[in-house]
Enzyme design. Sequence first.
Site, PDB file in Angstrom:
ATOM      1  N   GLY A  73      32.807  41.618 -27.788  1.00 46.58           N
ATOM      2  CA  GLY A  73      32.423  43.024 -27.820  1.00 46.58           C
ATOM      3  C   GLY A  73      33.557  43.923 -27.343  1.00 46.58           C
ATOM      4  O   GLY A  73      33.789  45.007 -27.883  1.00 46.58           O
ATOM      5  N   THR A  74      34.278  43.454 -26.345  1.00 40.53           N
ATOM      6  CA  THR A  74      35.405  44.230 -25.803  1.00 40.53           C
ATOM      7  C   THR A  74      36.437  44.498 -26.894  1.00 40.53           C
ATOM      8  O   THR A  74      36.926  45.621 -27.053  1.00 40.53           O
ATOM      9  CB  THR A  74      36.056  43.452 -24.631  1.00 40.53           C
ATOM     10  OG1 THR A  74      35.061  43.236 -23.635  1.00 40.53           O
ATOM     11  CG2 THR A  74      37.230  44.200 -24.042  1.00 40.53           C
ATOM     12  N   ASN A 145      24.538  49.343 -20.061  1.00 39.81           N
ATOM     13  CA  ASN A 145      24.401  47.953 -19.616  1.00 39.81           C
ATOM     14  C   ASN A 145      23.964  47.806 -18.166  1.00 39.81           C
ATOM     15  O   ASN A 145      23.469  46.765 -17.775  1.00 39.81           O
ATOM     16  CB  ASN A 145      25.719  47.193 -19.829  1.00 39.81           C
ATOM     17  CG  ASN A 145      26.899  47.916 -19.241  1.00 39.81           C
ATOM     18  OD1 ASN A 145      27.226  49.028 -19.651  1.00 39.81           O
ATOM     19  ND2 ASN A 145      27.539  47.318 -18.253  1.00 39.81           N
ATOM     20  N   GLN A 175      24.284  46.395 -25.926  1.00 37.05           N
ATOM     21  CA  GLN A 175      23.025  46.171 -25.188  1.00 37.05           C
ATOM     22  C   GLN A 175      21.802  46.665 -25.960  1.00 37.05           C
ATOM     23  O   GLN A 175      20.692  46.648 -25.426  1.00 37.05           O
ATOM     24  CB  GLN A 175      23.089  46.875 -23.822  1.00 37.05           C
ATOM     25  CG  GLN A 175      24.144  46.336 -22.890  1.00 37.05           C
ATOM     26  CD  GLN A 175      23.821  44.951 -22.323  1.00 37.05           C
ATOM     27  OE1 GLN A 175      22.694  44.471 -22.411  1.00 37.05           O
ATOM     28  NE2 GLN A 175      24.821  44.296 -21.747  1.00 37.05           N
ATOM     29  N   SER A 195      28.103  42.222 -29.588  1.00 36.25           N
ATOM     30  CA  SER A 195      28.647  41.012 -28.974  1.00 36.25           C
ATOM     31  C   SER A 195      27.593  39.907 -29.056  1.00 36.25           C
ATOM     32  O   SER A 195      26.471  40.082 -28.567  1.00 36.25           O
ATOM     33  CB  SER A 195      28.999  41.311 -27.513  1.00 36.25           C
ATOM     34  OG  SER A 195      29.333  40.111 -26.861  1.00 36.25           O
ATOM     35  N   ALA A 196      27.980  38.768 -29.647  1.00 35.86           N
ATOM     36  CA  ALA A 196      27.001  37.714 -29.952  1.00 35.86           C
ATOM     37  C   ALA A 196      26.296  37.165 -28.721  1.00 35.86           C
ATOM     38  O   ALA A 196      25.107  36.842 -28.776  1.00 35.86           O
ATOM     39  CB  ALA A 196      27.702  36.579 -30.695  1.00 35.86           C
ATOM     40  N   HIS A 197      27.015  37.061 -27.598  1.00 36.79           N
ATOM     41  CA  HIS A 197      26.393  36.391 -26.448  1.00 36.79           C
ATOM     42  C   HIS A 197      25.342  37.238 -25.738  1.00 36.79           C
ATOM     43  O   HIS A 197      24.694  36.771 -24.803  1.00 36.79           O
ATOM     44  CB  HIS A 197      27.456  35.862 -25.469  1.00 36.79           C
ATOM     45  CG  HIS A 197      28.150  36.892 -24.634  1.00 36.79           C
ATOM     46  ND1 HIS A 197      27.812  37.114 -23.325  1.00 36.79           N
ATOM     47  CD2 HIS A 197      29.168  37.739 -24.904  1.00 36.79           C
ATOM     48  CE1 HIS A 197      28.609  38.063 -22.817  1.00 36.79           C
ATOM     49  NE2 HIS A 197      29.432  38.447 -23.761  1.00 36.79           N
ATOM     50  N   THR A 233      42.528  32.963 -37.142  1.00 31.42           N
ATOM     51  CA  THR A 233      41.646  32.012 -37.825  1.00 31.42           C
ATOM     52  C   THR A 233      40.197  32.223 -37.377  1.00 31.42           C
ATOM     53  O   THR A 233      39.927  32.360 -36.184  1.00 31.42           O
ATOM     54  CB  THR A 233      42.094  30.564 -37.499  1.00 31.42           C
ATOM     55  OG1 THR A 233      43.431  30.415 -37.972  1.00 31.42           O
ATOM     56  CG2 THR A 233      41.189  29.533 -38.162  1.00 31.42           C
ATOM     57  N   CYS A 320      33.299  42.688 -10.886  1.00 33.00           N
ATOM     58  CA  CYS A 320      34.445  42.632 -11.787  1.00 33.00           C
ATOM     59  C   CYS A 320      34.736  41.165 -12.089  1.00 33.00           C
ATOM     60  O   CYS A 320      34.030  40.269 -11.637  1.00 33.00           O
ATOM     61  CB  CYS A 320      35.647  43.337 -11.185  1.00 33.00           C
ATOM     62  SG  CYS A 320      36.318  42.478  -9.780  1.00 33.00           S
TER      63      CYS A 320
HETATM   64  N1  PLP Z   1      29.880  46.759 -23.927  1.00 35.05           N
HETATM   65  C1  PLP Z   1      28.784  46.586 -23.192  1.00 35.05           C
HETATM   66  C2  PLP Z   1      27.778  47.683 -23.107  1.00 35.05           C
HETATM   67  C3  PLP Z   1      28.572  45.385 -22.507  1.00 35.05           C
HETATM   68  O1  PLP Z   1      27.471  45.216 -21.752  1.00 35.05           O
HETATM   69  C4  PLP Z   1      29.554  44.373 -22.597  1.00 35.05           C
HETATM   70  C5  PLP Z   1      29.424  43.120 -21.829  1.00 35.05           C
HETATM   71  O2  PLP Z   1      29.020  43.123 -20.682  1.00 35.05           O
HETATM   72  C6  PLP Z   1      30.673  44.601 -23.411  1.00 35.05           C
HETATM   73  C7  PLP Z   1      30.807  45.804 -24.057  1.00 35.05           C
HETATM   74  C8  PLP Z   1      31.732  43.555 -23.581  1.00 35.05           C
HETATM   75  O3  PLP Z   1      31.295  42.516 -24.411  1.00 35.05           O
HETATM   76  P1  PLP Z   1      32.049  41.084 -24.361  1.00 35.05           P
HETATM   77  O4  PLP Z   1      31.550  40.405 -23.129  1.00 35.05           O
HETATM   78  O5  PLP Z   1      31.607  40.372 -25.606  1.00 35.05           O
HETATM   79  O6  PLP Z   1      33.491  41.341 -24.347  1.00 35.05           O
END
Ligand code: PLP
Length: 381
Positions: A73-74, A145, A175, A195-197, A233, A320
């Site tokens: 997601g980042t 989040n 979220q 973000s998949a997880h 990849t 953090c």
């Molecule tokens: N954005 C939000 C709102 C999140 O809660 C998170 C993860 O905590 C992220 C972005 C980042 O996602 P990732 O952990 O897949 O990098």
Amino acid sequence: MSLDLVYLDHAATTPMRPEAVQAMLPFLTEVFANPSGSHRFARQARQCIDEARDVVADVIGCKPGEVIFTGCGTESDNSAITGIIRRRGGVAVCSAAEHHAVLNCVEHAGGRVVAVDSNGAIDLRALEAVLDAEVSSVSVMAVNNEIGTVTDLVAVSRLVRKLAPRAVLHTDAVQAVCWIDLRTLWPLVDTMALSAHKFGGPKGVGILIVREGITFEPTVLGGGQERDRRSGTHNVGGIVATAEALRLTDLARKDEVQRINVLRTALIAGISRIEGAQRTVSSEVSVPGIVHFCLQGIESESLLYLLDEAMVCASAASACASGAMEPSHVLAAMGISSELTAGALRLSMGHTTTHSDVTRAISAITDATDRIRSVQNRRSL
Ligand code: PLP
């Protein structure tokens, strides 16, 4: 998951859905081809990615070509914001309550950070004040989040289109997936990060949706995968598992929202009985899965330590990467006193959460706060 563990940290990460694990397994063993190759084995892997892309597009209500698979997601947030600023120049804007994956990009680009209201939602008047023709990127998260607040993206979108017509509107919907139909969000924005997880998929897979016709400077350069928008990849098994988790999350969402709503009511009733417990935002403005309290006179760190001993996984939502507690920028932006934010507690629920989890968590949190207070009382004698 261990039978003894009460896991109330779904906003940090979710357990994988068993169906997603099953979907992933063949790619860790026999289906290992590199999908960028030209032989039939590679084509088979490529077809699996194409099918996964179709599933994602169906859940979002976008075109398959608008779906880009990333590493997290980042990365999706970084690509959307930094990629647009590098391509178009101009000014980046975001709310003060964004995840650092957004906030750090906007601050790094010297952008404008907009105040939030007492619910942690972007202040629309303050947003209006910073929007102008210079602005090329606006990011406002769909769901926060830490506290679970839902953004009024209809209002945000209307303002951005009117006052910053050349801006690309991005939403971090990481979220939102478990709680909001993404088909209702996609028409309002130009880019969206997932973000998949966070929805029962594996770690290490992100999704970035980019509306057709919008171009950005890729942040990962190399072999030109994902139509030159994200090289590297493909994580074939991870992508296939992600699509399966997203499909199931979408199918179950309506029932899950109702089920978790009931658990939320019970959880709030239980925690509210604890002396000094203050709800941070109400149920009207937040998703069912995230419940946030500030416990006056209690240090989050001590509370989480005792909860850990009692096999309850919870969070202060402001740790953090090193695991050390950092003050929450979200709660500070909402104007909550540092005395209260010191006792922040986030309990987040998801597809594996049961009524028994909630009951055990309430009793563990009650016991832990009693223990902390009795030590405090003894010290003050
Ligand atoms: N954005 C939000 C709102 C999140 O809660 C998170 C993860 O905590 C992220 C972005 C980042 O996602 P990732 O952990 O897949 O990098």
